[in-house]
Scaffold this motif. Structure first.
Motif, PDB file in Angstrom:
ATOM      1  N   UNK A   1      36.294  48.968  -5.690  1.00 44.61           N
ATOM      2  CA  UNK A   1      36.675  47.865  -4.800  1.00 44.61           C
ATOM      3  C   UNK A   1      37.142  48.383  -3.448  1.00 44.61           C
ATOM      4  N   UNK A   2      37.889  49.483  -3.459  1.00 45.37           N
ATOM      5  CA  UNK A   2      38.360  50.067  -2.207  1.00 45.37           C
ATOM      6  C   UNK A   2      37.195  50.587  -1.376  1.00 45.37           C
ATOM      7  N   UNK A   3      36.185  51.118  -2.035  1.00 45.50           N
ATOM      8  CA  UNK A   3      34.995  51.599  -1.331  1.00 45.50           C
ATOM      9  C   UNK A   3      34.309  50.447  -0.607  1.00 45.50           C
ATOM     10  N   UNK A   4      34.174  49.303  -1.265  1.00 42.53           N
ATOM     11  CA  UNK A   4      33.584  48.128  -0.620  1.00 42.53           C
ATOM     12  C   UNK A   4      34.434  47.669   0.558  1.00 42.53           C
ATOM     13  N   UNK A   5      35.736  47.697   0.379  1.00 44.25           N
ATOM     14  CA  UNK A   5      36.642  47.297   1.463  1.00 44.25           C
ATOM     15  C   UNK A   5      36.448  48.203   2.680  1.00 44.25           C
TER      16      UNK A   5
ATOM     17  N   UNK B   1      33.090  47.681   4.392  1.00 46.68           N
ATOM     18  CA  UNK B   1      33.136  46.441   5.160  1.00 46.68           C
ATOM     19  C   UNK B   1      33.870  46.592   6.475  1.00 46.68           C
ATOM     20  N   UNK B   2      34.802  47.542   6.536  1.00 45.30           N
ATOM     21  CA  UNK B   2      35.588  47.752   7.756  1.00 45.30           C
ATOM     22  C   UNK B   2      34.938  48.740   8.723  1.00 45.30           C
ATOM     23  N   UNK B   3      34.377  49.837   8.177  1.00 47.18           N
ATOM     24  CA  UNK B   3      33.895  50.913   9.058  1.00 47.18           C
ATOM     25  C   UNK B   3      32.463  51.350   8.768  1.00 47.18           C
ATOM     26  N   UNK B   4      31.786  50.693   7.821  1.00 46.23           N
ATOM     27  CA  UNK B   4      30.420  51.077   7.500  1.00 46.23           C
ATOM     28  C   UNK B   4      30.353  52.283   6.583  1.00 46.23           C
ATOM     29  N   UNK B   5      29.132  52.575   6.101  1.00 45.52           N
ATOM     30  CA  UNK B   5      28.930  53.697   5.197  1.00 45.52           C
ATOM     31  C   UNK B   5      29.294  55.012   5.876  1.00 45.52           C
ATOM     32  N   UNK B   6      28.927  55.152   7.139  1.00 45.55           N
ATOM     33  CA  UNK B   6      29.183  56.408   7.849  1.00 45.55           C
ATOM     34  C   UNK B   6      30.668  56.745   7.912  1.00 45.55           C
TER      35      UNK B   6
ATOM     36  N   UNK C   1      32.932  55.742   5.628  1.00 40.93           N
ATOM     37  CA  UNK C   1      33.557  55.617   4.303  1.00 40.93           C
ATOM     38  C   UNK C   1      33.747  56.992   3.672  1.00 40.93           C
ATOM     39  N   UNK C   2      34.657  57.772   4.200  1.00 41.48           N
ATOM     40  CA  UNK C   2      34.957  59.089   3.643  1.00 41.48           C
ATOM     41  C   UNK C   2      35.732  58.928   2.338  1.00 41.48           C
ATOM     42  N   UNK C   3      35.654  59.940   1.492  1.00 40.94           N
ATOM     43  CA  UNK C   3      36.405  59.890   0.227  1.00 40.94           C
ATOM     44  C   UNK C   3      37.908  59.814   0.496  1.00 40.94           C
ATOM     45  N   UNK C   4      38.355  60.459   1.553  1.00 42.34           N
ATOM     46  CA  UNK C   4      39.782  60.414   1.884  1.00 42.34           C
ATOM     47  C   UNK C   4      40.205  58.982   2.232  1.00 42.34           C
ATOM     48  N   UNK C   5      39.375  58.299   3.010  1.00 41.73           N
ATOM     49  CA  UNK C   5      39.701  56.928   3.407  1.00 41.73           C
ATOM     50  C   UNK C   5      39.651  55.988   2.201  1.00 41.73           C
ATOM     51  N   UNK C   6      38.679  56.183   1.335  1.00 37.05           N
ATOM     52  CA  UNK C   6      38.571  55.348   0.128  1.00 37.05           C
ATOM     53  C   UNK C   6      39.767  55.585  -0.783  1.00 37.05           C
ATOM     54  N   UNK C   7      40.145  56.838  -0.970  1.00 41.32           N
ATOM     55  CA  UNK C   7      41.292  57.149  -1.823  1.00 41.32           C
ATOM     56  C   UNK C   7      42.562  56.507  -1.278  1.00 41.32           C
TER      57      UNK C   7
ATOM     58  N   UNK D   1      27.056  58.485  -5.831  1.00 36.45           N
ATOM     59  CA  UNK D   1      27.289  57.705  -7.051  1.00 36.45           C
ATOM     60  C   UNK D   1      28.309  56.599  -6.790  1.00 36.45           C
ATOM     61  N   UNK D   2      29.360  56.925  -6.046  1.00 39.00           N
ATOM     62  CA  UNK D   2      30.363  55.920  -5.706  1.00 39.00           C
ATOM     63  C   UNK D   2      29.746  54.807  -4.860  1.00 39.00           C
ATOM     64  N   UNK D   3      28.968  55.168  -3.855  1.00 31.33           N
ATOM     65  CA  UNK D   3      28.330  54.158  -3.002  1.00 31.33           C
ATOM     66  C   UNK D   3      27.401  53.274  -3.820  1.00 31.33           C
ATOM     67  N   UNK D   4      26.612  53.882  -4.688  1.00 30.10           N
ATOM     68  CA  UNK D   4      25.659  53.103  -5.494  1.00 30.10           C
ATOM     69  C   UNK D   4      26.397  52.135  -6.408  1.00 30.10           C
ATOM     70  N   UNK D   5      27.465  52.601  -7.049  1.00 29.83           N
ATOM     71  CA  UNK D   5      28.257  51.723  -7.925  1.00 29.83           C
ATOM     72  C   UNK D   5      28.880  50.585  -7.120  1.00 29.83           C
ATOM     73  N   UNK D   6      29.342  50.893  -5.922  1.00 23.78           N
ATOM     74  CA  UNK D   6      29.971  49.874  -5.086  1.00 23.78           C
ATOM     75  C   UNK D   6      28.963  48.816  -4.668  1.00 23.78           C
TER      76      UNK D   6
END
Length: 199
Positions: free
Chosen positions: A23-27, A30-35, A37-43, A62-67
Protein backbone atom coordinates in the motif's frame (compact mmCIF):
# COMPACT_ATOMS: atom_id res chain seq x y z
CA UNK A 1 20.60 -12.13 27.60
CA UNK A 2 21.25 -8.78 25.97
CA UNK A 3 23.76 -6.11 26.96
CA UNK A 4 24.13 -5.59 30.73
CA UNK A 5 21.85 -8.52 31.46
CA UNK A 6 18.82 -7.08 29.67
CA UNK A 7 16.57 -9.63 27.96
CA UNK A 8 17.06 -9.86 24.17
CA UNK A 9 14.76 -7.70 22.06
CA UNK A 10 11.86 -9.62 20.64
CA UNK A 11 11.05 -9.27 16.99
CA UNK A 12 7.83 -7.29 16.66
CA UNK A 13 4.99 -9.48 15.37
CA UNK A 14 3.67 -7.65 12.34
CA UNK A 15 1.71 -9.99 10.05
CA UNK A 16 0.33 -7.10 8.00
CA UNK A 17 3.73 -5.61 7.23
CA UNK A 18 3.92 -6.98 3.67
CA UNK A 19 0.48 -5.58 2.83
CA UNK A 20 1.43 -2.25 4.35
CA UNK A 21 4.55 -2.08 2.21
CA UNK A 22 2.50 -2.71 -0.94
CA UNK A 23 0.00 0.00 0.00
CA UNK A 24 2.85 2.38 0.80
CA UNK A 25 4.41 1.64 -2.59
CA UNK A 26 1.17 2.66 -4.32
CA UNK A 27 1.02 5.80 -2.20
CA UNK A 28 4.58 6.76 -3.12
CA UNK A 29 4.12 6.02 -6.84
CA UNK A 30 0.97 8.16 -6.80
CA UNK A 31 2.99 11.03 -5.33
CA UNK A 32 6.30 10.84 -7.21
CA UNK A 33 5.92 8.19 -9.93
CA UNK A 34 7.82 4.94 -10.41
CA UNK A 35 11.11 6.76 -10.95
CA UNK A 36 10.90 8.33 -7.50
CA UNK A 37 9.65 5.24 -5.67
CA UNK A 38 12.90 4.26 -3.97
CA UNK A 39 12.88 1.47 -1.40
CA UNK A 40 13.94 3.99 1.23
CA UNK A 41 10.95 6.21 0.46
CA UNK A 42 8.55 3.25 0.45
CA UNK A 43 9.92 1.97 3.76
CA UNK A 44 9.45 5.40 5.33
CA UNK A 45 5.87 5.62 4.05
CA UNK A 46 5.13 2.14 5.41
CA UNK A 47 6.89 2.93 8.71
CA UNK A 48 9.06 -0.19 8.46
CA UNK A 49 12.84 -0.75 8.52
CA UNK A 50 14.48 -0.60 5.11
CA UNK A 51 15.48 -4.25 5.45
CA UNK A 52 11.80 -5.25 5.48
CA UNK A 53 11.63 -4.51 1.75
CA UNK A 54 14.31 -7.04 0.87
CA UNK A 55 12.90 -9.51 3.41
CA UNK A 56 9.46 -9.58 1.79
CA UNK A 57 10.39 -8.93 -1.86
CA UNK A 58 13.20 -10.37 -3.97
CA UNK A 59 13.74 -7.04 -5.73
CA UNK A 60 12.08 -3.70 -6.48
CA UNK A 61 10.39 -5.07 -9.60
CA UNK A 62 8.56 -7.71 -7.56
CA UNK A 63 7.30 -4.99 -5.23
CA UNK A 64 6.19 -2.80 -8.14
CA UNK A 65 4.43 -5.71 -9.85
CA UNK A 66 2.60 -6.68 -6.64
CA UNK A 67 1.59 -3.06 -6.10
CA UNK A 68 0.22 -2.57 -9.60
CA UNK A 69 -1.55 -5.95 -9.44
CA UNK A 70 -3.32 -4.77 -6.29
CA UNK A 71 -4.19 -1.41 -7.83
CA UNK A 72 -5.67 -2.96 -10.98
CA UNK A 73 -7.73 -5.40 -8.90
CA UNK A 74 -9.07 -2.58 -6.72
CA UNK A 75 -10.18 -0.53 -9.73
CA UNK A 76 -11.68 -3.60 -11.43
CA UNK A 77 -13.58 -4.55 -8.26
CA UNK A 78 -15.12 -1.08 -8.12
CA UNK A 79 -16.03 -1.24 -11.80
CA UNK A 80 -17.64 -4.67 -11.46
CA UNK A 81 -19.64 -3.63 -8.40
CA UNK A 82 -21.03 -0.60 -10.20
CA UNK A 83 -22.11 -2.67 -13.23
CA UNK A 84 -23.46 -5.55 -11.11
CA UNK A 85 -25.93 -3.19 -9.41
CA UNK A 86 -27.50 -2.24 -12.75
CA UNK A 87 -30.85 -4.02 -13.07
CA UNK A 88 -31.52 -3.04 -16.69
CA UNK A 89 -29.75 -1.81 -19.81
CA UNK A 90 -30.81 1.76 -19.01
CA UNK A 91 -29.37 1.34 -15.50
CA UNK A 92 -26.18 0.06 -17.10
CA UNK A 93 -25.94 3.13 -19.33
CA UNK A 94 -26.36 5.38 -16.29
CA UNK A 95 -23.74 3.33 -14.43
CA UNK A 96 -21.26 3.84 -17.26
CA UNK A 97 -21.87 7.61 -17.23
CA UNK A 98 -21.31 7.61 -13.45
CA UNK A 99 -18.13 5.56 -13.84
CA UNK A 100 -16.73 8.10 -16.28
CA UNK A 101 -17.82 11.12 -14.29
CA UNK A 102 -17.40 10.05 -10.69
CA UNK A 103 -15.51 6.77 -10.26
CA UNK A 104 -12.63 6.20 -12.66
CA UNK A 105 -9.46 8.32 -12.42
CA UNK A 106 -11.20 11.02 -10.38
CA UNK A 107 -8.46 10.76 -7.77
CA UNK A 108 -5.24 12.37 -9.16
CA UNK A 109 -3.26 9.57 -7.50
CA UNK A 110 -5.17 6.97 -9.53
CA UNK A 111 -4.49 8.92 -12.71
CA UNK A 112 -0.74 8.80 -12.01
CA UNK A 113 -0.85 5.11 -11.09
CA UNK A 114 -2.77 4.23 -14.25
CA UNK A 115 -0.37 6.04 -16.56
CA UNK A 116 2.66 4.65 -14.77
CA UNK A 117 1.23 1.15 -15.23
CA UNK A 118 0.58 1.81 -18.92
CA UNK A 119 4.17 2.99 -19.37
CA UNK A 120 5.52 -0.18 -17.78
CA UNK A 121 3.12 -2.36 -19.80
CA UNK A 122 4.26 -0.74 -23.04
CA UNK A 123 7.74 -2.22 -22.61
CA UNK A 124 7.31 -5.19 -20.26
CA UNK A 125 5.08 -8.19 -20.99
CA UNK A 126 4.64 -8.99 -17.28
CA UNK A 127 2.91 -5.66 -16.72
CA UNK A 128 1.00 -6.04 -19.98
CA UNK A 129 -0.57 -9.17 -18.44
CA UNK A 130 -1.95 -6.92 -15.69
CA UNK A 131 -3.48 -4.43 -18.12
CA UNK A 132 -4.88 -7.28 -20.22
CA UNK A 133 -6.55 -8.83 -17.17
CA UNK A 134 -7.88 -5.40 -16.17
CA UNK A 135 -9.45 -4.84 -19.59
CA UNK A 136 -10.84 -8.38 -19.69
CA UNK A 137 -12.60 -7.89 -16.35
CA UNK A 138 -14.04 -4.57 -17.52
CA UNK A 139 -15.41 -6.07 -20.71
CA UNK A 140 -16.84 -9.05 -18.82
CA UNK A 141 -18.67 -6.68 -16.46
CA UNK A 142 -20.07 -4.72 -19.41
CA UNK A 143 -21.16 -7.94 -21.15
CA UNK A 144 -23.72 -8.43 -18.39
CA UNK A 145 -25.75 -5.83 -20.28
CA UNK A 146 -24.26 -5.39 -23.77
CA UNK A 147 -23.13 -7.65 -26.60
CA UNK A 148 -19.34 -8.37 -26.74
CA UNK A 149 -18.61 -5.94 -29.59
CA UNK A 150 -20.47 -3.11 -27.87
CA UNK A 151 -18.76 -3.96 -24.59
CA UNK A 152 -15.32 -3.71 -26.21
CA UNK A 153 -16.09 -0.35 -27.84
CA UNK A 154 -17.70 0.94 -24.66
CA UNK A 155 -14.67 -0.10 -22.60
CA UNK A 156 -12.43 1.92 -24.93
CA UNK A 157 -14.83 4.88 -24.71
CA UNK A 158 -14.77 4.77 -20.89
CA UNK A 159 -10.99 4.76 -20.83
CA UNK A 160 -10.64 7.53 -23.40
CA UNK A 161 -13.21 9.82 -21.83
CA UNK A 162 -11.91 9.35 -18.29
CA UNK A 163 -8.38 10.23 -19.40
CA UNK A 164 -9.65 13.28 -21.32
CA UNK A 165 -11.72 14.38 -18.33
CA UNK A 166 -8.81 13.94 -15.95
CA UNK A 167 -6.33 15.88 -18.11
CA UNK A 168 -8.56 18.50 -19.73
CA UNK A 169 -8.60 22.00 -18.29
CA UNK A 170 -12.16 22.62 -19.51
CA UNK A 171 -15.18 21.76 -17.31
CA UNK A 172 -16.59 18.24 -17.65
CA UNK A 173 -19.89 18.01 -19.56
CA UNK A 174 -21.94 15.05 -18.31
CA UNK A 175 -24.56 15.45 -21.04
CA UNK A 176 -21.84 15.02 -23.64
CA UNK A 177 -20.73 11.80 -21.94
CA UNK A 178 -24.32 10.56 -21.82
CA UNK A 179 -24.77 11.22 -25.55
CA UNK A 180 -21.55 9.35 -26.33
CA UNK A 181 -22.59 6.34 -24.23
CA UNK A 182 -26.01 6.32 -25.88
CA UNK A 183 -24.45 6.50 -29.35
CA UNK A 184 -22.29 3.45 -28.64
CA UNK A 185 -24.85 1.32 -26.80
CA UNK A 186 -27.87 2.02 -28.98
CA UNK A 187 -26.21 1.34 -32.32
CA UNK A 188 -27.09 -1.92 -34.15
CA UNK A 189 -24.32 -4.52 -33.82
CA UNK A 190 -22.54 -5.98 -36.88
CA UNK A 191 -25.07 -7.62 -39.19
CA UNK A 192 -27.71 -4.99 -38.55
CA UNK A 193 -29.68 -6.89 -35.88
CA UNK A 194 -30.09 -5.00 -32.64
CA UNK A 195 -28.83 -6.73 -29.50
CA UNK A 196 -31.37 -7.77 -26.81
CA UNK A 197 -32.18 -4.97 -24.40
CA UNK A 198 -31.14 -2.13 -26.72
CA UNK A 199 -33.61 0.44 -27.93
Amino acid sequence: MGPQGAPPRRRRFDPERRDRIIDACLQVIGEVGVAGASTRRVAAAADVPLGSITYHFTDVDELLHEAFARFSRQVSDRFEQRMAHAASVDDARRAVVDLIGHDVLVDPRELVLTHELYTLAARDARYRELTHAWMARSRHALERHFDPTTARVLDALIEGLTIHRALDTEPHDEDEVRRAVDAVTRRPPAGGRRAPGTS
